[in-house]
Design an enzyme around this catalytic site. Structure first.
Site, PDB file in Angstrom:
ATOM      1  CG  HIS A 239      -2.012  -0.945   1.209  1.00 41.50           C
ATOM      2  ND1 HIS A 239      -1.839  -2.305   1.070  1.00 41.50           N
ATOM      3  CD2 HIS A 239      -3.361  -0.744   1.300  1.00 41.50           C
ATOM      4  CE1 HIS A 239      -3.030  -2.897   1.077  1.00 41.50           C
ATOM      5  NE2 HIS A 239      -3.967  -1.976   1.216  1.00 41.50           N
ATOM      6  CD  GLU A 242      -3.240   3.164   1.919  1.00 38.04           C
ATOM      7  OE1 GLU A 242      -4.446   2.865   1.871  1.00 38.04           O
ATOM      8  OE2 GLU A 242      -2.433   2.617   2.697  1.00 38.04           O
ATOM      9  CG  ASP A 315      -9.228  -1.418  -0.665  1.00 33.96           C
ATOM     10  OD1 ASP A 315      -8.464  -2.257  -0.160  1.00 33.96           O
ATOM     11  OD2 ASP A 315      -9.248  -0.220  -0.313  1.00 33.96           O
ATOM     12  CG  ASP A 316     -11.540  -3.254   2.418  1.00 36.55           C
ATOM     13  OD1 ASP A 316     -11.161  -4.245   3.060  1.00 36.55           O
ATOM     14  OD2 ASP A 316     -10.827  -2.235   2.239  1.00 36.55           O
TER      15      ASP A 316
END
Length: 385
Positions: A239, A242, A315-316
């Site tokens: 990641h 961000e 992602d989710d």
């Protein structure tokens, strides 16, 4: 539908001798070819490279498990697309609050090996229903009372296998796992994560993930763990970007990971560096729209137009109420792409997978067969007269 292939005279093609006296000599006929309907994004085979196991839980499962604990059920009012969510929730802060509420609910109900066993099975089933042919899930280590972190990984991997074996062979998904190093945890925890990942490398673990609260700690604290993993054959997906921290982003790029996820906050120099590295980007469009409040046309989409290696991911999916199909459809809309171009993006993202060539063979076959059926120049269907 029927498409005309040719108009012939019967006797020119076969001749009276071929059919005997009293044949249909001189009678014109039309030969037709049946073509399958043009595929939609829902039809194409798919690849998911950036999906967190916990965040991929079905909202209905969260609701059921919460009620079983005597808690208030989950408000599932946010079904639909991002535009509908934005209109209903109004402000960026409200959208974030909804996500926090969802994550809190996930943490409340996924508090046992049995819960994660169910979630892992359902996630594989959900991706299979979308014609996903390759799936990389990622999860950090969990330790529940009376069980170890290794037992957690074993339960998840077994559940993924069980879900696949319950499906018809043509619907099965090649499913692999990345073990996450949570940057909110200690360096000792990171070392334990690598050790556990190596223990299950022959069971479906194909790499390491770096994730968690991006405002906690620094990438350099965990670099030795990732270097050790790489030395022992486990690549990494990070990641990255961000938050607005170019120093940390450049340190991550120095490591030269296999892929980076999100890549929201950058500058011209780091963007150029990523292009020159041909470093694959895991796009999570809806996730970044909701959590980072940026417009994708000003960020990710330009990499697609530059022919940079990308993948489109959820992602989710449970938290953001999306599917892989809906994310690809959003990508299609933003790029004004044909379904064939979306198929091509999906097929090329398979080249970014962390699994071995042997493990990718079945998924590659599905893509090749789909391409031959719908998009190859020599595609044919049996003709009828």
């Amino acid at each position: 539908s029927k498409a005309t292939v040719s108009v012939l005279n019967w006797d020119r093609r076969w001749g009276p001798a071929a059919v005997g006296a009293g044949s249909l000599a001189g009678t014109p006929f039309v030969m037709y070819m049946h073509r399958a309907p043009a595929p939609t994004v829902a039809d194409i085979p798919k690849v998911e490279l950036h999906a967190h196991l916990g965040g991929s839980i079905r909202p209905s499962t969260i609701d059921e498990l919460m009620r079983a604990k005597g808690l208030s059920g989950l408000d599932c009012a946010y079904a639909g697309n991002v535009e509908a969510k934005n209109k209903e929730q109004g402000k960026d802060k409200d959208r974030m609050q909804h996500c926090f509420k969802m994550f809190d609910a996930v943490y409340q109900v996924t508090d046992s090996l049995e819960a994660f066993k169910r979630v892992a099975k359902e996630v594989v089933q959900d991706y299979a229903a979308e014609n996903t042919k390759y799936l990389e899930l990622r999860t950090s280590l969990k330790c529940f009372e009376g069980s170890s972190q290794s037992e957690y990984l074993e339960v998840v991997l077994n559940a993924m296998d069980e879900a696949n074996h319950s499906l018809p062979e043509e619907r099965r998904v090649t499913t692999k796992l990345l073990v996450s190093i949570n940057r909110g945890r200690s360096v000792e925890d990171a070392q334990a994560a690598v050790k556990a990942a190596l223990e299950f490398r022959d069971r479906g673990v194909v790499g390491m993930d770096f994730s968690g609260n991006c405002y906690k700690n620094h990438w350099r604290d965990y670099l030795p763990s990732f270097e050790f993993a790489r030395q022992n054959g486990l690549p990494a997906a990070l990641h990255a970007a961000e938050k607005d921290d170019l120093e940390e982003l450049n340190a991550m790029l120095d490591f030269n990971p296999s892929r980076i996820g999100h890549f929201v906050f950058s500058d011209p120099a780091t963007r150029q560096r990523v292009r020159e590295m041909r470093l694959p980007i895991e796009m999570c469009i809806t996730s970044n729209l909701i959590t980072s409040s940026w417009h994708p046309e000003k960020h990710h989409i330009k990499y697609y137009h530059d022919s940079h290696p990308i993948s489109v991911n959820t992602d989710d999916r449970g938290v953001f109420d999306v599917t892989l199909t809906s994310e690809l459809e959003l990508f299609q809309s933003l790029t004004d792409s044909s379904t064939e171009r979306v198929f091509d993006v999906s097929r090329k993202s398979l080249e970014q997978a962390l699994a071995s060539p042997t493990d990718l063979h079945v998924a590659q076959q599905h893509f090749a067969e789909f391409h031959k059926k719908f998009y190859s120049e020599d595609r044919t269907e049996p003709a009828t007269c």
